[in-house]
Each structure stands twice: as C-alpha cells, then as structure tokens.
Enzyme design. Structure first.
Site, PDB file in Angstrom:
ATOM      1  N   ASP A  16       0.808  -1.221   0.000  1.00  0.00           N
ATOM      2  CA  ASP A  16       0.000   0.000   0.000  1.00  0.00           C
ATOM      3  C   ASP A  16       0.844   1.274   0.000  1.00  0.00           C
ATOM      4  O   ASP A  16       0.406   2.312   0.476  1.00  0.00           O
ATOM      5  CB  ASP A  16      -0.925   0.004   1.214  1.00  0.00           C
ATOM      6  CG  ASP A  16      -0.152  -0.101   2.529  1.00  0.00           C
ATOM      7  OD1 ASP A  16       1.091  -0.180   2.485  1.00  0.00           O
ATOM      8  OD2 ASP A  16      -0.784  -0.098   3.594  1.00  0.00           O
ATOM      9  N   CYS A  72       4.751  -0.095   2.795  1.00  0.00           N
ATOM     10  CA  CYS A  72       5.225  -1.410   3.236  1.00  0.00           C
ATOM     11  C   CYS A  72       6.501  -1.321   4.060  1.00  0.00           C
ATOM     12  O   CYS A  72       6.697  -2.109   4.992  1.00  0.00           O
ATOM     13  CB  CYS A  72       5.427  -2.342   2.042  1.00  0.00           C
ATOM     14  SG  CYS A  72       6.579  -1.725   0.785  1.00  0.00           S
ATOM     15  N   HIS A  79       9.039  -3.955  -3.088  1.00  0.00           N
ATOM     16  CA  HIS A  79       8.232  -4.161  -1.881  1.00  0.00           C
ATOM     17  C   HIS A  79       9.103  -4.663  -0.729  1.00  0.00           C
ATOM     18  O   HIS A  79      10.002  -5.481  -0.929  1.00  0.00           O
ATOM     19  CB  HIS A  79       7.131  -5.193  -2.176  1.00  0.00           C
ATOM     20  CG  HIS A  79       6.229  -5.487  -1.022  1.00  0.00           C
ATOM     21  ND1 HIS A  79       5.219  -4.638  -0.619  1.00  0.00           N
ATOM     22  CD2 HIS A  79       6.192  -6.546  -0.162  1.00  0.00           C
ATOM     23  CE1 HIS A  79       4.587  -5.165   0.418  1.00  0.00           C
ATOM     24  NE2 HIS A  79       5.156  -6.313   0.720  1.00  0.00           N
ATOM     25  N   HIS A 124       0.106  13.893 -11.560  1.00  0.00           N
ATOM     26  CA  HIS A 124      -0.730  12.703 -11.395  1.00  0.00           C
ATOM     27  C   HIS A 124      -0.162  11.821 -10.285  1.00  0.00           C
ATOM     28  O   HIS A 124       1.050  11.643 -10.198  1.00  0.00           O
ATOM     29  CB  HIS A 124      -0.791  11.906 -12.704  1.00  0.00           C
ATOM     30  CG  HIS A 124      -1.411  12.667 -13.829  1.00  0.00           C
ATOM     31  ND1 HIS A 124      -1.369  12.252 -15.148  1.00  0.00           N
ATOM     32  CD2 HIS A 124      -2.100  13.846 -13.837  1.00  0.00           C
ATOM     33  CE1 HIS A 124      -1.999  13.132 -15.903  1.00  0.00           C
ATOM     34  NE2 HIS A 124      -2.447  14.108 -15.132  1.00  0.00           N
TER      35      HIS A 124
END
Length: 309
Positions: free
Chosen positions: A118, A121, A227, A301
């Site tokens: 998310d 981590c 991750h 963005h």
C-alpha cells in the site's frame, strides 16, 4: 539522591527529561512528559524497551520506581487515538522473545511476514519487527519522524542528498502514497537505536543501516525490488517468535545471507526493468517506479497501479 535522566522520543524529535528522583510520583513524570512533548497528560501513550511495549502510568500515586523506569531509559511517547472519549485498542501481536539468552540454541526458521502493498510497506515492516503485528497505521507516525528529522538538519539533508529541496521532500514523505527507501531506513535506524539489515533479493546481498553505530539490536527486512516485508524467526516448537536479535549474533546474519541466495536463485523478486505501472489518470504505461515518479513530477498525477508486462 541522583536525579532521573530520561531520553524521550516523539514524532517531533528527541528530548531529555531530568530533575526527577525514583521516589517521585508517576503523576510528576507524566507532567514532565506533557511539558516536553506538548501532549496532554490524559493523552500520553508511553512505550519503552525493545520491542517497545506500553508502560502503564495510570496510577498517578505510584512512584517512578514502581513503574520499572530507571535513569537512562529511552521512552517513546505517542498521543493516544481517541474516538468518542475511548482509546482505540489495537490488535495484539504474537509474543516476542526479548532476552536472547532465552532463545539461545532454539531451532527455528527465518520466515517472511507479508505486509500490504500500500506504498507504506517499509514502515509497516519496521512496525512489525518492533511490535510483532501488522499495523499499517504506524506509517503516519514514522513519516512524521522522518519529515521532522530532515527538516531539523538542512545541511545534512541537502537537496543534493535528497534529490529534491529539503522542504519539498518533507511534504512528499508525509503523503501516504510516497515510497520509503534507503534515506528513510537510515533515519528510522537512528531513531529506534537499532541496526536494520535489509536483504536485497535481486542481488543476494544484505544492506545494513546503522551498522557503523554499533547498536546492540538488529532486525531484518527483505526487499524484492519494489516491496518490503519483515522477517522473523519461527521456532520449530511453535512458541514465541523473535524479530529483534543481538548484533553479536552472527548466526542470524548467516541465515539471512543464505535466504538472500535462495530467494535470488528462485527469482522471488520484481525485475524493475520489466515492472510496469499505469497512470490511472491518463492511462499511460510506465516502466518501473522511477518513470512513474518522473511522470508524477511532470504532470501532478498521483494514481498508479501495477499492470502485466
């Protein structure tokens, strides 16, 4: 009688509390903590030890000696989360072995605890090795620790070091979709006073943050290129896990090195050259997180997701 000297760590930095004695009431300690942290007495949440555990200071008439706090201790002070006048209770993690002598020669296996992907981590993984539970809510506290540390030393944390202006970095790291890495790990290592060893499963190496500080404790994370997950030692008898180890315990470094080799050989990592993200705003596919960050910088963005190659 010599006074107490305590180190106090909060999201706003490190403070020192002195002028107390062991026979002083807990109420006096709480008053001092409130003064140096800016947190009201009723909202103090105090933790100590490794892994950090809550210290019960509810009995204001008890003495500091009764609480188990001794001069030289480091306390982590947080503000209680309260809803409708009640403190939020969090999930209790698995019991930890804190005393290495208790765990000595106990057979076990170094294992990975998977945490949510998310964008926080790294912070969730650090929280797990400290507390033994997966709790993503700790990320905001750690982000504030990092932002305050960086903002307090603009010479050390210069634009050349951070890759962006100091103030801009501080705003960026506070955002929940900003990923942590080496800079953030080095700051958290110093804040918590322990070495953070990260297994790089792409290159089968271990990067050790805080190694030069000669800390007494070490924790382990694993990084697959995109991750972070925490590592823990699972005992074969099914008893308490261990996530914090002595830095003098070379056995665990050898175990971690072997795990790094195994993970690399089985290709359990994300090849960032082939990893693609899509901008959900304009539907452009981007090659890896570096390209995504560049796109975000150019367009503003901020909504990205992984897509098949």
């Amino acid at each position: 009688m010599a006074g107490f000297v305590l180190k106090v760590k909060t999201k706003s930095g490190q403070k020192v509390v002195n002028g107390l004695v062991p026979q002083d009431k807990v109420a006096a300690l709480k008053s001092k903590l409130a003064d140096v942290t800016g947190i009201s007495v009723d909202s103090l949440h105090v933790l100590g030890g490794f892994p950090p555990k809550a210290i019960n200071l509810d009995n204001g008439s008890a003495t500091i000696m009764d609480s188990g706090i001794v001069s030289g201790d480091t306390l982590i002070v947080e503000e209680k989360q309260v809803i409708n006048g009640a403190q939020i209770e969090t999930e209790i993690g698995r019991s930890h072995i804190v005393n290495d002598e208790t765990f000595l020669n106990t057979p076990g296996v170094l294992m990975k605890m998977v945490v949510p992907a998310d964008n926080s981590c790294l912070f969730t993984s650090v929280g797990y090795v400290l507390n033994g539970k997966v709790d993503s809510s700790c990320s905001s506290f750690m982000r504030e620790i990092i932002a305050n540390t960086v903002a307090s030393d603009i010479e050390e944390y210069s634009e050349a070091f951070l890759g962006r202006p100091n103030a801009e970095y501080c705003k960026w790291i506070l955002k929940p979709d900003s990923w942590g890495g080496a800079i953030e790990l080095s700051i958290l290592s110093k804040f918590y006073g322990l070495e953070i060893a990260v297994i790089d499963s792409i290159n089968a190496i271990i990067n050790r943050f805080g190694e030069d500080q000669h800390y007494a404790q070490r924790v382990f994370l694993i990084f697959d290129g995109i991750h972070y997950d925490p590592l823990y030692l699972e005992p074969l008898d099914g008893g308490s896990i261990q996530t914090i180890f002595s830095t003098e315990d070379d056995r665990m470094l050898l175990e971690a090195a072997e795990l790094a080799r195994e993970v690399k050989s089985s290709r359990q990592y994300t090849d960032i050259q082939k990893f693609k993200l899509m901008c959900y705003v304009c539907n452009i596919k981007l090659n890896g997180p570096v390209a995504a960050r560049q796109h975000a910088s150019e367009t503003g963005h901020k909504s990205f997701g992984e897509v098949p190659v």
